[in-house]
Design an enzyme around this catalytic site. Structure first.
Site, PDB file in Angstrom:
ATOM      1  N   CYS A 171     -22.874  20.123  -2.531  1.00  0.00           N
ATOM      2  CA  CYS A 171     -24.011  21.025  -2.627  1.00  0.00           C
ATOM      3  C   CYS A 171     -24.604  21.157  -1.233  1.00  0.00           C
ATOM      4  CB  CYS A 171     -25.048  20.524  -3.639  1.00  0.00           C
ATOM      5  SG  CYS A 171     -25.839  18.969  -3.189  1.00  0.00           S
ATOM      6  N   HIS A 208      23.632 -23.156 -12.879  1.00  0.00           N
ATOM      7  CA  HIS A 208      23.352 -22.248 -11.762  1.00  0.00           C
ATOM      8  C   HIS A 208      23.234 -23.071 -10.492  1.00  0.00           C
ATOM      9  CE1 HIS A 208      19.566 -23.533 -13.644  1.00  0.00           C
ATOM     10  NE2 HIS A 208      19.083 -23.577 -12.404  1.00  0.00           N
TER      11      HIS A 208
END
Length: 628
Positions: free
Chosen positions: A385, A550
């Protein structure tokens, strides 16, 4: 000219005046603070620093206003010419030339704009910069001379007449009557135009001479609005009563006066309350010699105190208090009378009425070819504005809350039009300001609304963003699922599933699992030894007849990509006293194998599924269980 078109013209003119002053409010406040602190009657008198006061008000502030006015008309080039032209009225006068700046700034911008249009397309290639610079110099110099010889003296004469008129009003004690015009005009959103376009220039001139000015207080006094809101809080019922405290905080402490306008329109007779409050406040200000050193912007009580000169705090606060009390008394009587009659007051209806008064068009539909961003491209929304404070701050706050409620973290800010950031995707403005906003942010998508208080544009925008978020989440889930399925299939190959194997020793089973990983290109051959070393340190048996051998942590560098192998031993393999029927070799790169382990954990939790995995001769069954 119709009433509506006249009103729009007045509002447009007011916004233009305000647009020249508002971008420079920071400079006015800086001048006001220096004045309040360092002049001989200031809080911290200092002769050296006080020498800044005169040049700032004589040269800096008028030139800033002129530059802003010229820029509004013709961009930076217009601003420069406007500032040059204004030097003519500044040098030709011995008073601060704010009115002259408001004339010469836009005139300079308009003149250079027309001159540029004459030369456009008529300049030979290579001479554009030469013509551009010399035309600007000639126009600026000519306007400065014109201002010095003619416009300056005329403005000075008008200023003398105006000053005499103001002095007469003040001497006759008629200044409180200004509230008859100021307070109703504020409700029509002419507050910025009145304050920054008319009263501020008068106040700056008076403050330069007297060190303070009452003109800074005629429109900005928060007392009248506070009195109305307090009356609603005390005597109203239902939603209106509940909304009043929040409005009080926004109005009195935040300085956003627009918040109370609908409360007045809800019951038009309350104009008597704000007029009475404004007039009584001005009367007290005038009686006690109150004044501020600069415009309190925004008009909060904190800004009032900050702009109050030394020794004047009592007179300033007295006027605010009296205006609040008078406004409250009148508003209370009117609101109680409505309650006694059983009249229903509707804030929504008042907001709609306010929208009617400002024009109802909702220019939210985009024209063909205008920029439009998809929901996932939006990360900054700007409310703009004239001032970048009052109306736009309210709108930004409302939209920000709505977006937070749907889980959006899009940045929502409020800015003056001239300060719209270039990285904004969406700019929301009042319909009368949209064209200016488009020039300031040509790459943004522009949304025009008719008021910042209540508009369907907010919900439309929120729903659009919400839909985009939902679509994005769905898309992410789909991509994630597809990615996981693709990863799982890459991790496990059918040839690495061996069923119905005869029982062997633990280490042999581990070597068999490791060899499958090596032969498929998942690991280096040395990784097999790392799997054996890991088993020596701690068993990889995890329960339910499953072991997951693993490599140790140091073997990560031996892994080329994530993969697994599955060996089924119906008679089992001894893993340190536990029987493993499934031996699953794992090579995990990063965290890619964790999904497989999570899937395995879910599979073996179900006794029936775990049993079938141990005994099935259906290779596709195992493959699908581990990859889908």
């Amino acid at each position: 000219m119709t009433k509506s078109s006249f009103q729009n013209s007045v509002q447009s003119f007011g916004r233009f005046l305000s647009g020249m002053v508002m971008p420079n409010i920071g400079a006015f406040i800086a001048w006001g603070l220096i004045t309040a602190l360092f002049i001989p009657t200031g809080w911290l008198p200092n002769e050296g620093l006080a020498s800044l006061v005169g040049p700032m008000i004589t040269y800096l502030l008028p030139l800033l206003i002129a530059f802003s006015g010229g820029k509004l008309v013709a961009g930076i080039r217009g601003g420069v010419i406007g500032a040059v032209a204004t030097m003519g009225v500044i040098v030709g006068s011995d008073i601060p030339m704010f009115i002259g700046a408001m004339l010469m700034g836009p005139l300079g911008g308009y003149t250079i704009k027309k001159v540029d249009q004459l030369f456009e397309g008529n300049v030979k290639s290579g001479f554009e910069m030469l013509v551009s610079n010399f035309s600007a110099g000639i126009v600026g110099g000519a306007l400065a001379i014109l201002a010095f010889q003619i416009i300056g003296p005329v403005v000075y004469g008008l200023n003398t007449v105006l000053a005499a008129g103001v002095e007469f009003i003040v001497n006759q004690g008629l200044l409180p009557l200004s509230s008859l015009f100021v307070e109703p005009a504020k409700i029509l959103f002419l507050n910025n135009a009145i304050n920054h376009g008319v009263l501020s220039p008068l106040g700056i001139q008076e403050a330069a001479e007297a060190g303070r000015s009452i003109f800074f207080m005629l429109e900005t006094n928060p007392g009248p609005g506070l009195g109305v809101l307090l009356a609603y809080w005390v005597f109203a019922k239902g939603m209106i009563k509940q909304s009043a405290p929040g409005a009080i905080i926004i109005h009195f402490f935040g300085g956003i006066h627009e918040i109370y306008f609908p409360y007045v329109l809800m019951k038009p007779s309350l104009l008597l309350a704000v007029i009475g409050g404004g007039a009584s406040g001005v009367f007290v200000f005038n009686l006690l010699g109150a004044g501020l050193v600069a415009t309190p912007s925004p008009g909060s009580i904190f800004a009032y105190i900050a702009m109050t000169p030394r020794g004047a705090l009592f007179s300033v606060l007295s006027g605010v208090v009296v205006s609040t009390v008078v406004s409250f008394a009148i508003a209370s009587a009117l609101i109680k009378r409505s309650a006694d009659k059983g009249e229903e007051l509707s804030l929504d209806a008042a907001t709609n009425k306010l929208r009617d008064m400002k024009g109802r068009d909702l220019h939210n539909e985009k024209k063909s070819g205008e920029k439009s961003y998809s929901a996932d491209e939006i990360n900054k929304i700007v409310f703009a504005c004239d001032a970048g404070m009052g109306s736009s701050a309210m709108g930004a706050s409302r939209l920000r809350k709505k977006l937070e409620n749907v889980g959006s973290d899009i940045t929502v800010v409020n800015k003056a039009i001239e300060e719209i950031p270039q990285d904004a995707q969406i700019v929301i403005t009042h319909k009368n300001l949209t064209e200016r906003a488009k020039k300031a942010a040509p790459k943004a998508e522009h949304v025009s609304i008719d008021d910042f208080l209540q508009t369907p544009a907010y919900d439309m925008l929120v729903n659009r963003i919400k839909k985009g978020l939902e679509e994005k989440k769905t898309e992410v889930k789909t991509v994630k699922k597809e990615s996981e399925e693709k990863l799982n299939k890459n991790i496990l190959k059918k040839k690495n599933i061996k069923l119905g194997l005869e029982s062997v020793e633990r280490d042999e089973a581990i070597k068999m699992a490791g060899n499958l990983l090596y032969e498929s290109g998942y690991v280096d051959e040395d990784y097999i030894d790392a799997m054996l070393d890991r088993e020596e340190e701690l068993t990889t048996y995890i329960g339910q007849g499953v072991a997951i051998p693993h490599g140790v942590g140091s073997a990560k560098k031996k892994i080329k990509k994530t993969g697994i192998s599955i060996l089924q031993f119906p008679e089992g393999v001894d893993f340190d006293g536990e029987t493993a029927y499934l031996v699953i070799g794992i090579a995990g790169l990063g965290n890619e194998h964790l999904k497989v382990l999570a899937n395995l954990s879910e599979l073996i939790e179900n006794d029936e599924t775990a049993e079938k995995l141990r005994k099935t001769d259906d290779l596709d069954y195992i493959y699908n269980k581990f990859t889908l």
